[in-house]
Scaffold this active site. Sequence first.
Site, PDB file in Angstrom:
ATOM      1  N   HIS A 176       0.808  -1.224   0.000  1.00 35.81           N
ATOM      2  CA  HIS A 176       0.000   0.000   0.000  1.00 35.81           C
ATOM      3  C   HIS A 176       0.842   1.275   0.000  1.00 35.81           C
ATOM      4  CE1 HIS A 176      -3.350  -2.556   1.980  1.00 35.81           C
ATOM      5  NE2 HIS A 176      -3.592  -2.431   0.704  1.00 35.81           N
TER       6      HIS A 176
ATOM      7  N   TYR B 122      -1.996  10.742  -7.577  1.00 34.76           N
ATOM      8  CA  TYR B 122      -1.795   9.286  -7.573  1.00 34.76           C
ATOM      9  C   TYR B 122      -2.882   8.586  -8.384  1.00 34.76           C
ATOM     10  CZ  TYR B 122      -1.937   4.503  -5.756  1.00 34.76           C
ATOM     11  OH  TYR B 122      -1.991   3.140  -5.648  1.00 34.76           O
ATOM     12  N   LYS B 123      -4.120   9.065  -8.290  1.00 38.26           N
ATOM     13  CA  LYS B 123      -5.249   8.460  -8.993  1.00 38.26           C
ATOM     14  C   LYS B 123      -5.389   8.957 -10.430  1.00 38.26           C
ATOM     15  CE  LYS B 123      -8.384   7.280  -5.151  1.00 38.26           C
ATOM     16  NZ  LYS B 123      -8.916   6.017  -5.668  1.00 38.26           N
TER      17      LYS B 123
ATOM     18  N   GLU C 271     -14.067  -1.498  -7.925  1.00 36.40           N
ATOM     19  CA  GLU C 271     -13.430  -2.734  -7.471  1.00 36.40           C
ATOM     20  C   GLU C 271     -14.224  -3.281  -6.295  1.00 36.40           C
ATOM     21  OE1 GLU C 271      -9.370  -2.606  -6.434  1.00 36.40           O
ATOM     22  OE2 GLU C 271      -8.664  -2.107  -8.451  1.00 36.40           O
TER      23      GLU C 271
ATOM     24  N   ARG D 269     -15.713  -5.160   0.654  1.00 38.09           N
ATOM     25  CA  ARG D 269     -15.576  -3.705   0.596  1.00 38.09           C
ATOM     26  C   ARG D 269     -15.466  -3.301  -0.866  1.00 38.09           C
ATOM     27  NH1 ARG D 269     -10.666  -1.380  -0.277  1.00 38.09           N
ATOM     28  NH2 ARG D 269     -11.210   0.423   1.001  1.00 38.09           N
TER      29      ARG D 269
ATOM     30  N   ASN E 175     -13.680  -0.253  -3.678  1.00 37.39           N
ATOM     31  CA  ASN E 175     -12.754   0.828  -3.972  1.00 37.39           C
ATOM     32  C   ASN E 175     -13.139   1.389  -5.332  1.00 37.39           C
ATOM     33  OD1 ASN E 175     -10.582   2.546  -3.568  1.00 37.39           O
ATOM     34  ND2 ASN E 175      -9.077   1.106  -4.376  1.00 37.39           N
TER      35      ASN E 175
END
Length: 280
Positions: free
Chosen positions: A147, A263-264, A212, A176, A178
Amino acid sequence: MAACVIFHCMSDWHRLFPDEDFRFRMGLRPGDATAFFAPSAGGDSLLKHRSAALAAHPHRHVAALDGALPMIEEAADQMAEWSGTTRTCATSDPLAVCIEAGRTIEPDWVLLSPDVSMNHPVVAGVVCFPSSWSLPEKTGLPIGDVHQPAPTVNASLGRSIDSFLNRLNPGESWQRENWGLSADDALDHHPDITVLPLTERATPATTWLRLESQLLTRLPKTLAILFGIRVTTHRLDTLAAIPGLASRIARALRTMPADIASYKGLERCRNALVEALAQH
């Protein structure tokens, strides 16, 4: 897709985008491994895509450490049971076992070592549809290092992730989600592939949300942790038509810290998308 990974109602999307400023969230809730790995409506096409990727570029999508075979075998057996498939590959080659599972199981999957002292390093997996990351590059790394490239994840969630993994009981499943945004609806966003960037000209009609859906469970024999991933893509203007959702997505984009937006891959497009979403 299987029932547990499709968002059927408005509340599902509102859970993904709560009415609050952006932050990384664990967002865990009880999951159903059988439903997660079950064949989906578009499964035949998905498996053809997976088989083609594994035949053309196995070095991109498959990895296994020496000594991981017992964990891989147990994972392959368990996923075959959940998905209603039959294993036919009789081999002691860990990569071959991974590839067989990769061709017959719809979700991507990653195996984490049960070793708490080593912080659960990645030991094997098949990831045909990564979101800008490479499984072979992550293999052997402890979960904290996996991570590390994502800004603030370890600082904000590292302890919670460690505590969850350490206390995960065999047979339990947790789910979960994302999300990210992209300029196309392709499933495979491996770093070796040139992907169109999102720019200042992005609109909700030319932008896709990559969802995701993730499932984590501990295998009962080896105690390895199985991490399943299903990726689906959803055009942003369609999502923006859901009552109340456009403003929540816009808030997440507007309040996302600059280093995370970079980052994204969202630093150039987010102002344009925030303005466009305000019209919905």
